[in-house]
Design a protein around this motif. Structure first.
Motif, PDB file in Angstrom:
ATOM      1  N   GLY A  59       1.808   9.028  -6.045  1.00 59.81           N
ATOM      2  CA  GLY A  59       1.700  10.341  -5.413  1.00 59.81           C
ATOM      3  C   GLY A  59       0.304  10.636  -4.909  1.00 59.81           C
ATOM      4  O   GLY A  59       0.023  11.725  -4.404  1.00 59.81           O
ATOM      5  N   ASN A  60      -0.565   9.653  -4.994  1.00 63.06           N
ATOM      6  CA  ASN A  60      -1.951   9.815  -4.540  1.00 63.06           C
ATOM      7  C   ASN A  60      -2.122   9.154  -3.177  1.00 63.06           C
ATOM      8  O   ASN A  60      -2.113   7.925  -3.065  1.00 63.06           O
ATOM      9  N   PHE A  61      -2.295   9.968  -2.139  1.00 57.04           N
ATOM     10  CA  PHE A  61      -2.453   9.457  -0.782  1.00 57.04           C
ATOM     11  C   PHE A  61      -3.871   9.654  -0.262  1.00 57.04           C
ATOM     12  O   PHE A  61      -4.152   9.359   0.894  1.00 57.04           O
ATOM     13  N   SER A  62      -4.750  10.142  -1.111  1.00 58.74           N
ATOM     14  CA  SER A  62      -6.121  10.434  -0.717  1.00 58.74           C
ATOM     15  C   SER A  62      -6.828   9.191  -0.186  1.00 58.74           C
ATOM     16  O   SER A  62      -6.885   8.153  -0.864  1.00 58.74           O
ATOM     17  N   GLY A  63      -7.351   9.286   1.021  1.00 65.73           N
ATOM     18  CA  GLY A  63      -8.086   8.182   1.624  1.00 65.73           C
ATOM     19  C   GLY A  63      -7.236   7.030   2.107  1.00 65.73           C
ATOM     20  O   GLY A  63      -7.773   6.019   2.578  1.00 65.73           O
ATOM     21  N   LYS A 108       0.835  -1.203   0.000  1.00 71.23           N
ATOM     22  CA  LYS A 108       0.000   0.000   0.000  1.00 71.23           C
ATOM     23  C   LYS A 108       0.872   1.256   0.000  1.00 71.23           C
ATOM     24  O   LYS A 108       0.609   2.221  -0.740  1.00 71.23           O
ATOM     25  N   ILE A 109       1.910   1.250   0.823  1.00 67.96           N
ATOM     26  CA  ILE A 109       2.831   2.380   0.901  1.00 67.96           C
ATOM     27  C   ILE A 109       3.509   2.606  -0.450  1.00 67.96           C
ATOM     28  O   ILE A 109       3.600   3.741  -0.937  1.00 67.96           O
ATOM     29  N   VAL A 110       3.995   1.528  -1.062  1.00 68.72           N
ATOM     30  CA  VAL A 110       4.661   1.629  -2.364  1.00 68.72           C
ATOM     31  C   VAL A 110       3.705   2.173  -3.425  1.00 68.72           C
ATOM     32  O   VAL A 110       4.082   3.030  -4.245  1.00 68.72           O
ATOM     33  N   ALA A 111       2.466   1.704  -3.421  1.00 70.59           N
ATOM     34  CA  ALA A 111       1.484   2.161  -4.410  1.00 70.59           C
ATOM     35  C   ALA A 111       1.243   3.666  -4.278  1.00 70.59           C
ATOM     36  O   ALA A 111       1.208   4.391  -5.285  1.00 70.59           O
ATOM     37  N   GLY A 118      -5.044   6.965   4.612  1.00 73.25           N
ATOM     38  CA  GLY A 118      -4.848   6.905   6.061  1.00 73.25           C
ATOM     39  C   GLY A 118      -3.393   6.840   6.465  1.00 73.25           C
ATOM     40  O   GLY A 118      -3.090   6.740   7.657  1.00 73.25           O
ATOM     41  N   LEU A 119      -2.486   6.895   5.494  1.00 70.64           N
ATOM     42  CA  LEU A 119      -1.062   6.808   5.805  1.00 70.64           C
ATOM     43  C   LEU A 119      -0.565   8.129   6.391  1.00 70.64           C
ATOM     44  O   LEU A 119      -0.960   9.210   5.954  1.00 70.64           O
ATOM     45  N   ILE A 120       0.337   8.033   7.358  1.00 66.08           N
ATOM     46  CA  ILE A 120       0.898   9.245   7.950  1.00 66.08           C
ATOM     47  C   ILE A 120       1.755  10.016   6.943  1.00 66.08           C
ATOM     48  O   ILE A 120       2.054  11.192   7.145  1.00 66.08           O
ATOM     49  N   CYS A 121       2.136   9.369   5.861  1.00 63.85           N
ATOM     50  CA  CYS A 121       2.910  10.017   4.791  1.00 63.85           C
ATOM     51  C   CYS A 121       2.130  11.162   4.135  1.00 63.85           C
ATOM     52  O   CYS A 121       2.722  12.051   3.520  1.00 63.85           O
ATOM     53  N   THR A 122       0.817  11.137   4.254  1.00 61.79           N
ATOM     54  CA  THR A 122      -0.045  12.083   3.541  1.00 61.79           C
ATOM     55  C   THR A 122       0.364  13.530   3.804  1.00 61.79           C
ATOM     56  O   THR A 122       0.449  14.339   2.885  1.00 61.79           O
ATOM     57  N   HIS A 123       0.610  13.861   5.070  1.00 63.24           N
ATOM     58  CA  HIS A 123       0.923  15.241   5.438  1.00 63.24           C
ATOM     59  C   HIS A 123       2.320  15.358   6.048  1.00 63.24           C
ATOM     60  O   HIS A 123       2.569  16.247   6.863  1.00 63.24           O
ATOM     61  N   CYS A 124       3.231  14.510   5.628  1.00 60.09           N
ATOM     62  CA  CYS A 124       4.596  14.526   6.172  1.00 60.09           C
ATOM     63  C   CYS A 124       5.443  15.587   5.474  1.00 60.09           C
ATOM     64  O   CYS A 124       5.426  15.691   4.235  1.00 60.09           O
ATOM     65  N   ASP A 125       6.192  16.361   6.239  1.00 57.63           N
ATOM     66  CA  ASP A 125       7.019  17.426   5.651  1.00 57.63           C
ATOM     67  C   ASP A 125       8.166  16.890   4.804  1.00 57.63           C
ATOM     68  O   ASP A 125       8.777  17.635   4.039  1.00 57.63           O
ATOM     69  N   GLN A 126       8.473  15.597   4.910  1.00 59.01           N
ATOM     70  CA  GLN A 126       9.528  15.032   4.076  1.00 59.01           C
ATOM     71  C   GLN A 126       9.134  14.991   2.600  1.00 59.01           C
ATOM     72  O   GLN A 126       9.991  14.817   1.737  1.00 59.01           O
TER      73      GLN A 126
END
Length: 311
Positions: free
Chosen positions: A265-269, A257-260, A271-279
């Motif tokens: 570049g689509n994190f919508s929906g 899921k993370i790789v996908a 739930g991953l913390i990557c969505t709003h990560c400053d990295q």
């Protein structure tokens, strides 16, 4: 797919003797523990029996590695099992005397990176979250002694600039250390995903920070594997090396899921913390303020252990 990286990072403890204001250690829900020597041996051997890709090992994580009474044994064991292994240590330096440094060097330590966030007792204690002002002098004097000693182990110092804490200390800090150690770096602190608010999370983001594809192997103190060092509380725990192989861990539904998401570049929906990560911020201007060796614009695209490009 095991990420294409050569660094296996061992978090040997989640315990820490400092309370740095830039660190979310106080929010940690994981157990405060030290990885046993037996567990370290089991995992180290298991990893290297499965793949030969790792030629570097880093002692890092959410705790102070020098609190681990078996750290010397772990280093010695790893170097005996894999003689060409580069071994790195991240520490706050509070327990790093010249004698301890020479002991670790004799066992094969390649480099040590110390977080040293002040140029006087006031700025140091405020940012590191301690009350004993003598610790500034203890750490500074130990580092000066180490810097003067004949050594093979590289000495690296980092400074995180905190508004209202130590911003007036940068110039003196650079002058003191840049010619005494192998590398000095001055950063602005990151957010630990969502635990802090030091950096503005930009609307324009990169598709990926690169870590699912090029990131190091993050082994937590209990033997589990985490996706990312910025995920301090293990929300992206992928599996457990006590019972699983690397191939199994990196075939998990969560990793896929993370790789996908990082591929599209689509994190919508998600739930991953990557969505709003400053990295994933597209503009990294000002993230690094000073570097004695690297171009700052290139350095922010690299890992802080092997300096391998990840973005």
């Amino acid at each position: 797919m095991i990420p294409k990286n050569n660094d296996m990072r061992f978090e040997v403890t989640t315990k820490c003797n400092y309370n740095c204001i830039i660190c979310p250690h106080h929010k940690l829900n994981r157990n405060l523990e030290i990885m046993s020597f037996a567990l370290f041996k089991k995992i180290f051997d298991k990893i290297n029996a499965e793949t030969a890709q790792y030629n570097t090992m880093t002692f890092s994580g959410m705790g102070e590695a020098l609190l681990d009474p078996t750290l010397d044994k772990k280093l010695e064991y790893a170097k005996k099992r894999k003689k060409d292994l580069a071994v790195l240590l991240l520490t706050n330096g509070s327990l790093l005397t010249l004698k301890k440094f020479k002991r670790l060097e004799s066992l094969g330590l390649s480099s040590v990176r110390i977080s040293f966030y002040g140029d006087n007792p006031e700025s140091y204690t405020k940012v590191h979250g301690i009350t004993n002002k003598n610790m500034f002098y203890n750490v500074r004097d130990n580092l000066l002694a180490i810097s003067k000693a004949k050594r093979k182990t590289k000495l690296i110092l980092t400074f995180n600039l905190v508004k209202g804490g130590n911003e007036g200390a940068v110039e003196n800090w650079i002058k003191l250390w840049e010619d005494r150690v192998d590398l000095t770096e001055v950063w602005r602190p990151h957010n630990w995903v969502d635990a802090k608010k030091y950096r503005k999370v930009q609307r324009k983001k990169l598709k990926t920070c690169g870590r699912p594809f090029e990131g190091p192997l993050q082994i937590q103190a209990d033997g589990t594997v985490n996706m990312c060092c910025f995920d301090f509380d293990g929300k992206l725990t992928l599996g457990d090396l006590k019972t699983q192989s690397l191939k199994e861990i990196f075939s998990s539904p969560l990793f896929k899921k993370i790789v996908a998401c990082h591929s599209s570049g689509n994190f919508s929906g998600s739930g991953l913390i990557c969505t709003h990560c400053d990295q994933r911020n597209a503009d990294k201007t000002g993230v690094m303020i000073y570097n004695s060796h690297f171009d700052v614009n290139e350095r922010v695209k690299m890992l802080s252990t092997t300096y391998r490009k990840v973005i």
